[in-house]
Design an enzyme around this catalytic site. Structure first.
Site, PDB file in Angstrom:
ATOM      1  CG  LEU A 128      -1.972  -1.294   1.377  1.00  0.00           C
ATOM      2  CD1 LEU A 128      -2.678  -1.431   2.259  1.00  0.00           C
ATOM      3  CD2 LEU A 128      -2.801  -1.114   0.240  1.00  0.00           C
ATOM      4  CB  SER A 129       2.453   3.101  -1.678  1.00  0.00           C
ATOM      5  OG  SER A 129       2.686   2.336  -2.997  1.00  0.00           O
ATOM      6  CB  SER A 131       8.331   3.367   0.824  1.00  0.00           C
ATOM      7  OG  SER A 131       8.034   2.845  -0.490  1.00  0.00           O
ATOM      8  CD  GLU A 163      10.512   3.950  -2.991  1.00  0.00           C
ATOM      9  OE1 GLU A 163      11.089   3.072  -3.150  1.00  0.00           O
ATOM     10  OE2 GLU A 163       9.618   4.376  -2.355  1.00  0.00           O
ATOM     11  CG  ASP A 175       4.001   3.267  -5.488  1.00  0.00           C
ATOM     12  OD1 ASP A 175       3.115   2.956  -6.026  1.00  0.00           O
ATOM     13  OD2 ASP A 175       4.869   2.606  -5.201  1.00  0.00           O
TER      14      ASP A 175
END
Ligand code: GLA
Length: 389
Positions: A128-129, A131, A163, A175
């Site tokens: 679910l992101s 990060s 990322e 994201d």
């Protein structure tokens, strides 16, 4: 405001550690990917939504160059100098903030250190992101702290670069953009070539469940980068055989794939077919949503999962068990893996009146196969990231 209890807990923790109040706070939500898997870096289309789970980032200036950063869930602290930001192989959560800070520093104006802390409620490794929510909340809070004006697209790119360079995952922009662009009750439809997005109202007859399998999410282990490399190889091949320009798989139709796939190694051909098919599904799906055909839209979600499972190889048994169970549950209209794949969560489309029974049925089906239930939560498409005023 969403997640008020989380915000209060962060402030209490911040005061305890830093013995003062933060000067700025920002919030960024996680995201679900509803349709359009691995299409973002292939310059295609995605339907996604910001969700009602997210991360808060609180910060205050300090007089020196030193940055103190605390992960509020672990209550662990790291320190680094604002002028010497580098990737760390321990406490790797710090890399998302460091990468974001490095990106802001490239824009300019990062001079003093900060006392920062983040805390949220997105389950880690759930697909679910979490990060991206950390990058976007840190980016918004620190930009405000440093008095910088950073537009959404620049901030999303800063997160993506974090990322790539600090976490080793060559992700697209899905994201970060979804976390920034969400609107309550709406899906976000993004064209990842032009980076233009629009919101699409979901309507009152649909809502989402997220089934977190807790299966390992192996994005930074290289599997994601390998899939991306196959797509790029596929795009290079189609550019050499098709008469029209092909910059990315976005430019290839399924009909062209069928005609020319013979010239590609079987694995690369299959992997290329997935984003090509996904692109076509997103465009068809947006039309079905607009005409209120939720069953038709849900069927495309099931097709999307099947394409992940058979062609792209980014599903796993845990995800397949949930999707197969979803097909048999009355009131469920669609289900598919969400995000990078290889574990994490399944997103399920259901009618609001059926979500309670569907949740129990999904958890039971998972428990019958794996001996323990998956976590099922209701997801509301929510507002995108913001600075708390
Ligand atoms: C991850 C990446 C995104 C996107 C999805 C798959 O979430 O971070 O950029 O590629 O996987 O669609």
């Amino acid at each position: 405001m969403v997640n008020e209890a989380v915000r209060k807990e962060l402030i209490a923790k911040y005061r305890k550690v830093f013995e003062r109040d933060p000067e700025v706070m920002a919030y960024a939500p996680g995201r679900i990917e509803v349709l359009g898997n691995h299409t973002d870096y292939n310059e295609g289309f995605v339907l996604s939504a910001a969700i009602n789970y997210g991360t808060f980032f609180a910060a205050a200036r300090n007089a020196e160059k030193a940055c103190r950063l605390v992960a509020g869930d672990l209550m662990k602290e790291v320190a680094f100098d604002v002028g010497a930001i580098s990737r760390s192989s321990v406490d790797t959560w710090q890399n998302y903030v460091k990468g974001t800070l490095a990106g802001l520093a490239e824009v300019g104006g990062v001079e003093h250190g900060f006392d920062g802390m983040f805390f949220g409620n997105i389950p880690l490794g759930s697909g679910l992101s979490s990060s991206a929510a950390l990058e976007m909340s840190a980016g918004l809070a620190l930009a405000r702290l440093y008095g910088m004006e950073v537009d959404k697209l620049t901030l999303a790119r800063i997160g993506q670069k974090a990322e790539h360079a600090y976490a080793g995952c060559k992700c697209g922009l899905l994201d970060q953009l979804s976390s920034l662009a969400g609107q309550p009750g709406c899906l976000v439809k993004t064209d990842f070539r032009t980076l233009k997005y629009e919101t699409v109202a979901l309507g009152g007859d649909a809502c989402f469940l997220m089934c977190n399998t807790h299966a390992k999410h192996a994005l930074v282990d290289g599997a994601y980068n390998e899939l991306r490399a196959s797509c790029e190889q596929g795009a290079g091949y189609f550019a050499s055989v098709l008469r029209h320009p092909v910059k990315a798989l976005r430019d290839v139709s399924m009909a062209e794939w069928v005609l020319y796939r013979g010239g590609l190694e079987a694995l690369v051909a299959d992997r290329s077919a997935h984003p090509i098919g996904e692109n076509e599904r997103v465009l068809r799906g947006a039309g079905l949503l607009a005409s209120g055909d939720l069953n038709g839209f849900g069927a495309l979600m099931f097709d999307s999962h099947e394409s992940s499972r058979r062609l792209f190889g980014n599903s796993c048994e845990e995800l397949d068990v949930v999707v197969d169970a979803a097909k048999k549950i009355p009131g469920v209209m669609g289900a598919r893996l969400s995000g990078g794949g290889f574990g994490g969560s399944v997103v399920v489309l259901a009618h609001p009146r059926d979500v309670e029974t569907a949740s129990v049925a999904l958890a039971n089906a998972y428990a019958a196969r794996f001996g323990k239930a998956c976590d099922v939560s209701i997801i509301s498409p929510s507002a995108g990231a913001y600075v708390l005023e």
